[in-house]
Write a protein that holds these residues in place. Structure first.
Motif, PDB file in Angstrom:
ATOM      1  N   UNK A  50       0.883  -1.334   0.042  1.00  0.00           N
ATOM      2  CA  UNK A  50       0.076   0.069   0.014  1.00  0.00           C
ATOM      3  C   UNK A  50       0.826   1.299   0.113  1.00  0.00           C
ATOM      4  N   UNK A  51       2.175   1.226   0.346  1.00  0.00           N
ATOM      5  CA  UNK A  51       2.994   2.326   0.544  1.00  0.00           C
ATOM      6  C   UNK A  51       3.966   2.415  -0.603  1.00  0.00           C
ATOM      7  N   UNK A  52       4.043   3.758  -1.336  1.00  0.00           N
ATOM      8  CA  UNK A  52       4.832   4.020  -2.482  1.00  0.00           C
ATOM      9  C   UNK A  52       6.023   4.689  -1.753  1.00  0.00           C
ATOM     10  N   UNK A  53       7.231   4.320  -1.557  1.00  0.00           N
ATOM     11  CA  UNK A  53       8.063   4.797  -0.937  1.00  0.00           C
ATOM     12  C   UNK A  53       9.466   5.062  -1.841  1.00  0.00           C
ATOM     13  N   UNK A  54       9.871   6.110  -1.652  1.00  0.00           N
ATOM     14  CA  UNK A  54      11.190   6.680  -2.331  1.00  0.00           C
ATOM     15  C   UNK A  54      12.140   7.229  -1.508  1.00  0.00           C
ATOM     16  N   UNK A  55      13.508   6.766  -1.706  1.00  0.00           N
ATOM     17  CA  UNK A  55      14.511   7.262  -0.725  1.00  0.00           C
ATOM     18  C   UNK A  55      15.795   7.502  -1.696  1.00  0.00           C
ATOM     19  N   UNK A  56      16.682   8.109  -1.290  1.00  0.00           N
ATOM     20  CA  UNK A  56      18.003   8.388  -2.021  1.00  0.00           C
ATOM     21  C   UNK A  56      18.680   7.254  -2.693  1.00  0.00           C
ATOM     22  N   UNK A  57      18.543   6.088  -1.905  1.00  0.00           N
ATOM     23  CA  UNK A  57      19.520   4.921  -2.381  1.00  0.00           C
ATOM     24  C   UNK A  57      18.552   3.810  -2.655  1.00  0.00           C
ATOM     25  N   UNK A  58      17.406   4.160  -3.205  1.00  0.00           N
ATOM     26  CA  UNK A  58      16.646   3.000  -3.878  1.00  0.00           C
ATOM     27  C   UNK A  58      17.404   2.773  -5.177  1.00  0.00           C
ATOM     28  N   UNK A  59      16.982   1.320  -5.463  1.00  0.00           N
ATOM     29  CA  UNK A  59      17.794   0.507  -6.615  1.00  0.00           C
ATOM     30  C   UNK A  59      17.371   1.129  -8.019  1.00  0.00           C
ATOM     31  N   UNK A  60      18.224   1.577  -9.028  1.00  0.00           N
ATOM     32  CA  UNK A  60      17.769   1.438 -10.392  1.00  0.00           C
ATOM     33  C   UNK A  60      18.306   0.234 -11.097  1.00  0.00           C
ATOM     34  N   UNK A  61      17.700  -0.289 -11.975  1.00  0.00           N
ATOM     35  CA  UNK A  61      17.945  -1.526 -12.770  1.00  0.00           C
ATOM     36  C   UNK A  61      19.004  -1.089 -13.913  1.00  0.00           C
ATOM     37  N   UNK A  62      19.787  -2.125 -14.190  1.00  0.00           N
ATOM     38  CA  UNK A  62      20.518  -1.882 -15.484  1.00  0.00           C
ATOM     39  C   UNK A  62      20.041  -2.057 -16.755  1.00  0.00           C
ATOM     40  N   UNK A  63      19.006  -1.237 -16.960  1.00  0.00           N
ATOM     41  CA  UNK A  63      18.202  -1.376 -18.171  1.00  0.00           C
ATOM     42  C   UNK A  63      17.777   0.166 -18.457  1.00  0.00           C
ATOM     43  N   UNK A  64      16.709   0.257 -19.465  1.00  0.00           N
ATOM     44  CA  UNK A  64      16.500   1.442 -19.904  1.00  0.00           C
ATOM     45  C   UNK A  64      15.568   2.168 -18.890  1.00  0.00           C
ATOM     46  N   UNK A  65      15.479   3.612 -19.245  1.00  0.00           N
ATOM     47  CA  UNK A  65      14.709   4.407 -18.453  1.00  0.00           C
ATOM     48  C   UNK A  65      13.331   4.028 -18.507  1.00  0.00           C
ATOM     49  N   UNK A  66      12.906   3.589 -19.549  1.00  0.00           N
ATOM     50  CA  UNK A  66      11.284   2.993 -19.702  1.00  0.00           C
ATOM     51  C   UNK A  66      11.065   2.035 -18.685  1.00  0.00           C
ATOM     52  N   UNK A  67      11.826   0.969 -18.690  1.00  0.00           N
ATOM     53  CA  UNK A  67      11.849  -0.243 -17.804  1.00  0.00           C
ATOM     54  C   UNK A  67      11.908   0.113 -16.435  1.00  0.00           C
ATOM     55  N   UNK A  68      12.695   1.058 -16.084  1.00  0.00           N
ATOM     56  CA  UNK A  68      12.875   1.376 -14.651  1.00  0.00           C
ATOM     57  C   UNK A  68      11.517   2.234 -14.225  1.00  0.00           C
ATOM     58  N   UNK A  69      11.019   2.997 -15.089  1.00  0.00           N
ATOM     59  CA  UNK A  69       9.861   3.614 -14.829  1.00  0.00           C
ATOM     60  C   UNK A  69       8.531   2.760 -14.427  1.00  0.00           C
ATOM     61  N   UNK A  70       8.574   1.847 -15.469  1.00  0.00           N
ATOM     62  CA  UNK A  70       7.455   0.784 -15.399  1.00  0.00           C
ATOM     63  C   UNK A  70       7.672  -0.215 -14.389  1.00  0.00           C
ATOM     64  N   UNK A  71       8.594  -0.241 -13.533  1.00  0.00           N
ATOM     65  CA  UNK A  71       8.915  -1.527 -12.612  1.00  0.00           C
ATOM     66  C   UNK A  71       7.778  -1.708 -11.562  1.00  0.00           C
ATOM     67  N   UNK A  72       7.272  -0.517 -11.253  1.00  0.00           N
ATOM     68  CA  UNK A  72       6.297  -0.634 -10.032  1.00  0.00           C
ATOM     69  C   UNK A  72       4.804  -0.567 -10.829  1.00  0.00           C
ATOM     70  N   UNK A  73       4.755  -0.092 -12.042  1.00  0.00           N
ATOM     71  CA  UNK A  73       3.367  -0.152 -12.624  1.00  0.00           C
ATOM     72  C   UNK A  73       3.676  -0.348 -14.125  1.00  0.00           C
TER      73      UNK A  73
END
Length: 199
Positions: A38-61
């Motif tokens: 239920x909680x969408x959290x965002x911190x400075x050290x959250x992980x970005x995947x070694x893939x495209x901007x689009x794939x990273x953006x769509x990871x949670x939705x």
């Protein structure tokens, strides 16, 4: 400090004393997997995947539309940057997002979090690595985007705090000031000085 607070709110660690309550019930009595969903959290050290901007953006939705992606990029002031890239949303971000600057990485994480569409958003230092003018714009847009959800904003900068229902000032793990923006500004305490410097 604040990292401990975030972990407590997400149920990742248990309080050594006292309880965290949600609607009057101890958080630890909840299904914590469901609670974290239920909680969408965002911190400075959250992980970005070694893939495209689009794939990273769509990871949670994964079902977010192209229009929504661009709207959220506008909200975090990243759309112009992405439009200028030869491969646009197909641009690879590298391991841990190393192809991006600190500010670009932070705004990408914020955009991904906003796409989550949750009843509760938790932002930990969302203005890290941003200049003051950009930080003010981004925070105002975060708060506009997340209506009518609940928002917990943790920051050393008092940006957007005037829109909060309640403000808590922590020092050495203890609440030293608590109240609404106007009340705290008139108290001549730490918050009033913080707001004057970067509110």
């Amino acid at each position: 400090g604040k990292t401990t607070l975030v972990n407590l709110l997400l149920g990742l660690i248990e309080p050594q004393s006292g309880v965290i309550t949600i609607d009057g019930a101890d958080l630890l009595q909840y299904d914590l997997t469901r609670w974290r969903a239920w909680v969408a959290s965002c911190g400075q050290d959250d992980y970005l995947f070694q893939t495209s901007l689009r794939e990273n953006l769509l990871f949670l939705n994964p079902n977010a539309s192209e229009e929504t992606i661009w709207r959220v990029l506008e909200a975090v002031r990243l759309a112009d940057f992405v439009r200028q890239l030869p491969q646009g949303l197909g641009t690879q971000v590298g391991e841990h997002g190393k192809q991006l600057s600190g500010g670009e990485r932070q705004r990408l994480l914020l955009a991904r979090t906003l796409l989550r569409e949750s009843p509760l958003y938790l932002f930990d230092e969302p203005t890290a690595n941003l200049d003051l003018a950009t930080a003010r714009e981004v925070v105002q847009n975060l708060l506009d985007w997340t209506k009518p959800s609940a928002v917990i904003l943790i920051s050393h900068q008092a940006i957007g705090f005037d829109r909060m229902d309640e403000i808590l000032i922590l020092e050495a793990g203890k609440v030293v000031q608590r109240g609404k923006h106007d009340e705290l500004c008139n108290s001549n305490g730490y918050y009033a000085q913080l707001w004057q410097n970067n509110g």
